[in-house]
Design a protein around this motif. Structure first.
Motif, PDB file in Angstrom:
ATOM      1  N   VAL A 182      -0.158  -0.450   5.403  1.00 52.45           N
ATOM      2  CA  VAL A 182      -0.561   0.821   4.785  1.00 52.45           C
ATOM      3  C   VAL A 182       0.036   0.933   3.382  1.00 52.45           C
ATOM      4  O   VAL A 182      -0.633   1.378   2.437  1.00 52.45           O
ATOM      5  N   GLY A 183       1.301   0.527   3.218  1.00 54.44           N
ATOM      6  CA  GLY A 183       1.919   0.610   1.903  1.00 54.44           C
ATOM      7  C   GLY A 183       1.245  -0.291   0.887  1.00 54.44           C
ATOM      8  O   GLY A 183       1.122   0.063  -0.294  1.00 54.44           O
ATOM      9  N   ALA A 184       0.798  -1.474   1.339  1.00 57.02           N
ATOM     10  CA  ALA A 184       0.144  -2.396   0.413  1.00 57.02           C
ATOM     11  C   ALA A 184      -1.173  -1.830  -0.103  1.00 57.02           C
ATOM     12  O   ALA A 184      -1.587  -2.124  -1.232  1.00 57.02           O
ATOM     13  N   THR A 185      -1.839  -1.018   0.713  1.00 56.82           N
ATOM     14  CA  THR A 185      -3.120  -0.447   0.268  1.00 56.82           C
ATOM     15  C   THR A 185      -2.931   0.611  -0.815  1.00 56.82           C
ATOM     16  O   THR A 185      -3.892   0.951  -1.517  1.00 56.82           O
ATOM     17  N   THR A 186      -1.715   1.147  -0.971  1.00 58.41           N
ATOM     18  CA  THR A 186      -1.482   2.163  -2.001  1.00 58.41           C
ATOM     19  C   THR A 186      -1.186   1.559  -3.365  1.00 58.41           C
ATOM     20  O   THR A 186      -1.129   2.283  -4.355  1.00 58.41           O
ATOM     21  N   ILE A 187      -0.980   0.239  -3.422  1.00 58.88           N
ATOM     22  CA  ILE A 187      -0.671  -0.424  -4.691  1.00 58.88           C
ATOM     23  C   ILE A 187      -1.964  -0.899  -5.325  1.00 58.88           C
ATOM     24  O   ILE A 187      -2.706  -1.691  -4.732  1.00 58.88           O
ATOM     25  N   ASP A 188      -2.249  -0.405  -6.513  1.00 58.20           N
ATOM     26  CA  ASP A 188      -3.458  -0.787  -7.234  1.00 58.20           C
ATOM     27  C   ASP A 188      -3.066  -1.229  -8.638  1.00 58.20           C
ATOM     28  O   ASP A 188      -2.825  -0.395  -9.513  1.00 58.20           O
ATOM     29  N   PRO A 189      -2.954  -2.544  -8.879  1.00 58.28           N
ATOM     30  CA  PRO A 189      -2.537  -2.999 -10.207  1.00 58.28           C
ATOM     31  C   PRO A 189      -3.535  -2.649 -11.304  1.00 58.28           C
ATOM     32  O   PRO A 189      -3.177  -2.624 -12.484  1.00 58.28           O
ATOM     33  N   MET A 190      -4.789  -2.359 -10.929  1.00 57.50           N
ATOM     34  CA  MET A 190      -5.788  -2.004 -11.931  1.00 57.50           C
ATOM     35  C   MET A 190      -5.652  -0.551 -12.373  1.00 57.50           C
ATOM     36  O   MET A 190      -6.145  -0.179 -13.442  1.00 57.50           O
TER      37      MET A 190
ATOM     38  N   GLY B 188      11.779   3.650   3.760  1.00 54.53           N
ATOM     39  CA  GLY B 188      12.968   3.947   4.563  1.00 54.53           C
ATOM     40  C   GLY B 188      12.673   4.931   5.685  1.00 54.53           C
ATOM     41  O   GLY B 188      13.139   4.758   6.818  1.00 54.53           O
ATOM     42  N   ILE B 189      11.887   5.965   5.369  1.00 51.41           N
ATOM     43  CA  ILE B 189      11.531   6.947   6.398  1.00 51.41           C
ATOM     44  C   ILE B 189      10.699   6.301   7.499  1.00 51.41           C
ATOM     45  O   ILE B 189      10.922   6.523   8.699  1.00 51.41           O
ATOM     46  N   TRP B 190       9.741   5.463   7.108  1.00 58.23           N
ATOM     47  CA  TRP B 190       8.900   4.809   8.112  1.00 58.23           C
ATOM     48  C   TRP B 190       9.706   3.832   8.959  1.00 58.23           C
ATOM     49  O   TRP B 190       9.478   3.709  10.163  1.00 58.23           O
ATOM     50  N   LEU B 191      10.654   3.134   8.346  1.00 64.03           N
ATOM     51  CA  LEU B 191      11.507   2.230   9.106  1.00 64.03           C
ATOM     52  C   LEU B 191      12.303   2.993  10.161  1.00 64.03           C
ATOM     53  O   LEU B 191      12.426   2.546  11.312  1.00 64.03           O
ATOM     54  N   LEU B 192      12.820   4.160   9.779  1.00 61.49           N
ATOM     55  CA  LEU B 192      13.575   4.972  10.738  1.00 61.49           C
ATOM     56  C   LEU B 192      12.675   5.475  11.855  1.00 61.49           C
ATOM     57  O   LEU B 192      13.028   5.388  13.041  1.00 61.49           O
ATOM     58  N   VAL B 193      11.497   5.985  11.492  1.00 63.82           N
ATOM     59  CA  VAL B 193      10.584   6.520  12.503  1.00 63.82           C
ATOM     60  C   VAL B 193      10.139   5.430  13.465  1.00 63.82           C
ATOM     61  O   VAL B 193      10.115   5.621  14.698  1.00 63.82           O
ATOM     62  N   SER B 194       9.771   4.264  12.938  1.00 64.19           N
ATOM     63  CA  SER B 194       9.321   3.173  13.810  1.00 64.19           C
ATOM     64  C   SER B 194      10.439   2.704  14.726  1.00 64.19           C
ATOM     65  O   SER B 194      10.196   2.386  15.905  1.00 64.19           O
TER      66      SER B 194
ATOM     67  N   ASP C 235       5.526   5.139  -7.704  1.00 68.53           N
ATOM     68  CA  ASP C 235       6.607   4.411  -8.363  1.00 68.53           C
ATOM     69  C   ASP C 235       7.533   3.776  -7.326  1.00 68.53           C
ATOM     70  O   ASP C 235       7.406   4.002  -6.113  1.00 68.53           O
ATOM     71  N   ALA C 236       8.481   2.959  -7.827  1.00 67.61           N
ATOM     72  CA  ALA C 236       9.368   2.214  -6.934  1.00 67.61           C
ATOM     73  C   ALA C 236      10.230   3.146  -6.085  1.00 67.61           C
ATOM     74  O   ALA C 236      10.483   2.881  -4.905  1.00 67.61           O
ATOM     75  N   GLY C 237      10.682   4.263  -6.671  1.00 61.54           N
ATOM     76  CA  GLY C 237      11.516   5.191  -5.914  1.00 61.54           C
ATOM     77  C   GLY C 237      10.770   5.814  -4.745  1.00 61.54           C
ATOM     78  O   GLY C 237      11.304   5.928  -3.641  1.00 61.54           O
ATOM     79  N   THR C 238       9.527   6.207  -4.985  1.00 58.47           N
ATOM     80  CA  THR C 238       8.733   6.804  -3.911  1.00 58.47           C
ATOM     81  C   THR C 238       8.445   5.797  -2.807  1.00 58.47           C
ATOM     82  O   THR C 238       8.544   6.109  -1.613  1.00 58.47           O
ATOM     83  N   ILE C 239       8.096   4.570  -3.209  1.00 54.74           N
ATOM     84  CA  ILE C 239       7.808   3.534  -2.208  1.00 54.74           C
ATOM     85  C   ILE C 239       9.045   3.244  -1.368  1.00 54.74           C
ATOM     86  O   ILE C 239       8.969   3.101  -0.138  1.00 54.74           O
ATOM     87  N   THR C 240      10.211   3.177  -2.008  1.00 54.51           N
ATOM     88  CA  THR C 240      11.447   2.905  -1.267  1.00 54.51           C
ATOM     89  C   THR C 240      11.766   4.028  -0.291  1.00 54.51           C
ATOM     90  O   THR C 240      12.155   3.782   0.861  1.00 54.51           O
ATOM     91  N   LEU C 241      11.582   5.285  -0.730  1.00 51.71           N
ATOM     92  CA  LEU C 241      11.868   6.432   0.143  1.00 51.71           C
ATOM     93  C   LEU C 241      10.929   6.446   1.351  1.00 51.71           C
ATOM     94  O   LEU C 241      11.369   6.603   2.502  1.00 51.71           O
ATOM     95  N   VAL C 242       9.641   6.269   1.104  1.00 52.53           N
ATOM     96  CA  VAL C 242       8.672   6.282   2.201  1.00 52.53           C
ATOM     97  C   VAL C 242       8.922   5.115   3.155  1.00 52.53           C
ATOM     98  O   VAL C 242       8.834   5.261   4.390  1.00 52.53           O
TER      99      VAL C 242
END
Length: 311
Positions: free
Chosen positions: A51-59, A75-81, A66-73
């Protein structure tokens, strides 16, 4: 009087006509629960990566988080899973163990949490060790190649130089240029710069000038720059002031970096402790939910039909 009962076993002691609950532990159930917890957690993490890879659009850089948002999300998903996996693993362990006592079931859940944690720590440690070994081997190979190249080049240079100059004569000339106290006006620029460097190195190493070294440095700089000795002295004072300020700035930055690193380690440790605690709670709650139902006696005999209801 009603009481919570477990399945009767051979050798159990009867109290008031009903079999007594015997504490028990099922290693098979714990291992099965740990396997389920690890598998479910891994599966959910893979889903999160997809799911995270689908949010990255180099175009479209403006629409990519941004990197901070991706890292936060992440971390939260890792904890939830992890919590979901541990909850299901605890439920599995308690259900397979056959316990009706919720405390025994919770202990089975904590055992699942411990096994899953040890497995994760072992895997992480193995990856870290492998990465460190690979980096060390690569660095050793690179250093070996550089050293071999330097040795070969030095040998070639030494051979060529030996055919042109006498090494002993070159050493004597360098020593004379560094040690003699000739008139700075009569010295070449290379000689003056060599002696200036020698005095500056001694000043940095010892923290003070030797007797007469300050005046000698001033005279050398004056001759080299074509200025008066007073102006040379001002330049020396200015350079020393700038050096002290740079040293103080570097020390302050080093202290700030060390303080930031210490705070970062403390925050990460607290979050890690909280995540582990939540994992233990999730495993215990899941195992308590998986505990088999107990039958209640109310002045009647315990029968096979009651055991079927308890299951």
């Amino acid at each position: 009087m009603s009481a919570i009962m477990n399945e009767p076993r051979e050798g159990a002691v009867s109290i008031e006509g009903a079999p007594k609950l015997r504490s028990r532990v099922s290693l098979q159930a714990i291992v099965a629960g740990a396997v389920v917890a690890i598998a479910v957690g891994f599966m959910l993490n893979v889903l999160g990566i997809a799911v995270g890879a689908t949010t990255i659009d180099p175009m479209m850089p403006g629409e990519t988080p941004d990197a901070g948002t991706i890292t936060l999300v992440a971390g939260i998903w890792l904890l939830v899973s992890s919590l979901i996996g541990l909850g299901l693993g605890g439920y599995t362990a308690a259900r397979l163990s056959g316990n009706v006592d919720k405390e025994d079931s919770a202990l089975h859940g904590l055992a699942v949490w411990g096994v899953a944690f040890l497995f994760g720590a072992a895997v992480a440690g193995g990856y870290a060790t492998s990465a460190a070994r690979t980096a060390a081997q690569g660095a050793g190979s690179a250093i070996g190649g550089v050293a071999q190249g330097i040795g070969s080049a030095a040998g070639q240079v030494a051979g060529a130089a030996g055919q042109v100059i006498d090494p002993q004569a070159a050493l004597e000339r360098a020593r004379s240029a560094l040690t003699r106290r000739a008139d700075p006006e009569q010295m070449t620029s290379e000689q003056r710069m060599a002696e200036i460097g020698s005095i500056a190195a001694q000043r940095i190493a010892s923290g003070s000038y030797e007797a007469g070294a300050r005046d000698r440095l001033q005279a050398l700089i004056a001759a080299e720059a074509g200025i008066t000795p007073a102006e040379a002295g001002q330049r020396i004072d200015q350079a020393e002031t700038q050096a002290r300020q740079a040293a103080q700035t570097a020390e302050q930055r080093a202290r700030e970096a060390a303080d930031a690193a210490a705070k970062g380690v403390a925050v990460a440790s607290f979050w890690g402790f909280a995540a582990l605690l939540l994992g233990a709670v999730a495993a215990a709650l899941g195992s308590m939910a998986g505990a088999r139902r107990a039958a209640y006696l109310s002045g009647r005999d315990w029968s096979d039909r009651d055991w079927g209801a308890a299951r």
